[in-house]
Design a protein around this motif. Sequence first.
Motif, PDB file in Angstrom:
ATOM      1  N   ALA A   1      30.881  42.964  56.283  1.00  0.00           N
ATOM      2  CA  ALA A   1      32.075  42.133  56.256  1.00  0.00           C
ATOM      3  C   ALA A   1      31.789  40.918  55.388  1.00  0.00           C
ATOM      4  N   LEU A   2      32.659  40.692  54.404  1.00  0.00           N
ATOM      5  CA  LEU A   2      32.556  39.533  53.521  1.00  0.00           C
ATOM      6  C   LEU A   2      33.726  38.616  53.822  1.00  0.00           C
ATOM      7  N   TYR A   3      33.766  37.469  53.172  1.00  0.00           N
ATOM      8  CA  TYR A   3      34.878  36.533  53.380  1.00  0.00           C
ATOM      9  C   TYR A   3      36.202  37.236  53.140  1.00  0.00           C
ATOM     10  N   PHE A   4      36.281  38.026  52.067  1.00  0.00           N
ATOM     11  CA  PHE A   4      37.444  38.895  51.824  1.00  0.00           C
ATOM     12  C   PHE A   4      37.000  40.315  52.152  1.00  0.00           C
ATOM     13  N   SER A   5      37.488  40.849  53.247  1.00  0.00           N
ATOM     14  CA  SER A   5      37.193  42.234  53.634  1.00  0.00           C
ATOM     15  C   SER A   5      38.519  43.000  53.687  1.00  0.00           C
ATOM     16  N   PHE A   6      38.416  44.306  53.603  1.00  0.00           N
ATOM     17  CA  PHE A   6      39.600  45.157  53.577  1.00  0.00           C
ATOM     18  C   PHE A   6      39.562  46.102  54.763  1.00  0.00           C
ATOM     19  N   PRO A   7      40.657  46.196  55.517  1.00  0.00           N
ATOM     20  CA  PRO A   7      40.666  47.116  56.660  1.00  0.00           C
ATOM     21  C   PRO A   7      40.607  48.572  56.197  1.00  0.00           C
TER      22      PRO A   7
ATOM     23  N   ASN B   1      44.522  50.069  40.984  1.00  0.00           N
ATOM     24  CA  ASN B   1      45.465  50.143  39.875  1.00  0.00           C
ATOM     25  C   ASN B   1      46.633  49.222  40.186  1.00  0.00           C
ATOM     26  N   GLU B   2      47.608  49.189  39.319  1.00  0.00           N
ATOM     27  CA  GLU B   2      48.745  48.270  39.497  1.00  0.00           C
ATOM     28  C   GLU B   2      49.502  48.534  40.796  1.00  0.00           C
ATOM     29  N   ALA B   3      49.477  49.763  41.293  1.00  0.00           N
ATOM     30  CA  ALA B   3      50.265  50.126  42.473  1.00  0.00           C
ATOM     31  C   ALA B   3      49.525  49.927  43.789  1.00  0.00           C
ATOM     32  N   GLU B   4      48.178  50.097  43.786  1.00  0.00           N
ATOM     33  CA  GLU B   4      47.471  50.042  45.063  1.00  0.00           C
ATOM     34  C   GLU B   4      45.980  49.805  44.885  1.00  0.00           C
ATOM     35  N   ILE B   5      45.396  49.375  45.994  1.00  0.00           N
ATOM     36  CA  ILE B   5      43.940  49.263  46.024  1.00  0.00           C
ATOM     37  C   ILE B   5      43.388  50.562  46.612  1.00  0.00           C
ATOM     38  N   PRO B   6      42.107  50.825  46.426  1.00  0.00           N
ATOM     39  CA  PRO B   6      41.531  52.059  46.982  1.00  0.00           C
ATOM     40  C   PRO B   6      41.722  52.154  48.493  1.00  0.00           C
ATOM     41  N   GLN B   7      41.728  53.378  48.999  1.00  0.00           N
ATOM     42  CA  GLN B   7      41.936  53.623  50.424  1.00  0.00           C
ATOM     43  C   GLN B   7      40.843  53.006  51.288  1.00  0.00           C
ATOM     44  N   ARG B   8      39.603  53.162  50.893  1.00  0.00           N
ATOM     45  CA  ARG B   8      38.498  52.626  51.685  1.00  0.00           C
ATOM     46  C   ARG B   8      37.629  51.749  50.780  1.00  0.00           C
ATOM     47  N   VAL B   9      37.652  50.462  51.034  1.00  0.00           N
ATOM     48  CA  VAL B   9      36.858  49.506  50.270  1.00  0.00           C
ATOM     49  C   VAL B   9      35.710  49.052  51.164  1.00  0.00           C
TER      50      VAL B   9
ATOM     51  N   THR C   1      31.360  49.931  32.653  1.00  0.00           N
ATOM     52  CA  THR C   1      32.099  48.716  33.002  1.00  0.00           C
ATOM     53  C   THR C   1      33.497  48.716  32.412  1.00  0.00           C
ATOM     54  N   THR C   2      34.476  48.366  33.254  1.00  0.00           N
ATOM     55  CA  THR C   2      35.859  48.271  32.798  1.00  0.00           C
ATOM     56  C   THR C   2      36.592  47.203  33.605  1.00  0.00           C
ATOM     57  N   ILE C   3      37.586  46.605  33.002  1.00  0.00           N
ATOM     58  CA  ILE C   3      38.422  45.625  33.696  1.00  0.00           C
ATOM     59  C   ILE C   3      39.542  46.373  34.407  1.00  0.00           C
ATOM     60  N   VAL C   4      39.779  45.996  35.652  1.00  0.00           N
ATOM     61  CA  VAL C   4      40.813  46.626  36.480  1.00  0.00           C
ATOM     62  C   VAL C   4      41.626  45.529  37.166  1.00  0.00           C
ATOM     63  N   PRO C   5      42.764  45.879  37.742  1.00  0.00           N
ATOM     64  CA  PRO C   5      43.496  44.881  38.516  1.00  0.00           C
ATOM     65  C   PRO C   5      42.644  44.378  39.680  1.00  0.00           C
ATOM     66  N   SER C   6      42.749  43.112  39.959  1.00  0.00           N
ATOM     67  CA  SER C   6      42.042  42.537  41.093  1.00  0.00           C
ATOM     68  C   SER C   6      42.656  43.037  42.390  1.00  0.00           C
ATOM     69  N   MET C   7      41.813  43.207  43.392  1.00  0.00           N
ATOM     70  CA  MET C   7      42.308  43.587  44.723  1.00  0.00           C
ATOM     71  C   MET C   7      42.697  42.348  45.526  1.00  0.00           C
ATOM     72  N   ILE C   8      42.354  41.156  45.009  1.00  0.00           N
ATOM     73  CA  ILE C   8      42.556  39.910  45.745  1.00  0.00           C
ATOM     74  C   ILE C   8      43.528  38.976  45.022  1.00  0.00           C
ATOM     75  N   TRP C   9      43.405  38.857  43.699  1.00  0.00           N
ATOM     76  CA  TRP C   9      44.197  37.913  42.925  1.00  0.00           C
ATOM     77  C   TRP C   9      45.142  38.636  41.985  1.00  0.00           C
ATOM     78  N   ASN C  10      46.140  37.923  41.467  1.00  0.00           N
ATOM     79  CA  ASN C  10      47.155  38.540  40.617  1.00  0.00           C
ATOM     80  C   ASN C  10      46.699  38.895  39.214  1.00  0.00           C
ATOM     81  N   PRO C  11      45.956  38.050  38.513  1.00  0.00           N
ATOM     82  CA  PRO C  11      45.600  38.444  37.134  1.00  0.00           C
ATOM     83  C   PRO C  11      44.715  39.692  37.121  1.00  0.00           C
ATOM     84  N   PRO C  12      44.664  40.394  35.999  1.00  0.00           N
ATOM     85  CA  PRO C  12      43.788  41.574  35.879  1.00  0.00           C
ATOM     86  C   PRO C  12      42.331  41.128  35.674  1.00  0.00           C
TER      87      PRO C  12
END
Length: 177
Positions: free
Chosen positions: A170-176, A15-23, A45-56
């Motif tokens: 692990a992908l190029y963009f991974s989340f701790p 969401n606008e405030a945070e990404i999920p706890q465990r990705v 299917t729904t559009i959500v804020p990106s976890m990597i980039w600024n646009p939704p």
Amino acid sequence: MANRSYLYSADSMPNEAEIPQRVRCISEHNWDVPLAHKLMVGRGTTIVPSMIWNPPIGIAADYADGAALLLDLLRAVGKGLEDDAEFAECVARTTAHLEKQQAKYFLLETGEIVSMADDDPAESVRRLVSEDIPDAVAEAEAAIVGRNDDWLASVRADWQRHFASFYGEALYFSFPD
């Protein structure tokens, strides 16, 4: 470096405030949003804020239903590839990884792909969600029940392009964690 689409799973949506706890990392695919990614985000299917980039420009969808749709199509494709050991290995690897990384939602990041065109990235994602993904789902659903043999044959003939993405923890963009 290749531009890629990235597929993740999580138990909540960003969401606008945070990404999920465990990705959890699912898959990445060079230069395209492959059929497999479209199908996995094809239910709820729904559009959500990106976890990597600024646009939704993130896309979220139901994990269980999207995974089931992909696996049903892989079974249909496999009916014409019984002697193809490479396809069988791809299906086994994909199935095992999806079981291991299971969560409530798939999260698809397309920022690198949609930024390759001169179009507005947010509009490109809206088009993916309103046209490309539903079209892919409709084609797959028809093929699964035996009403889309020509499309199924074309997917079978080029299965690597549609299904042989990189699946890993692990992908190029991974989340701790």
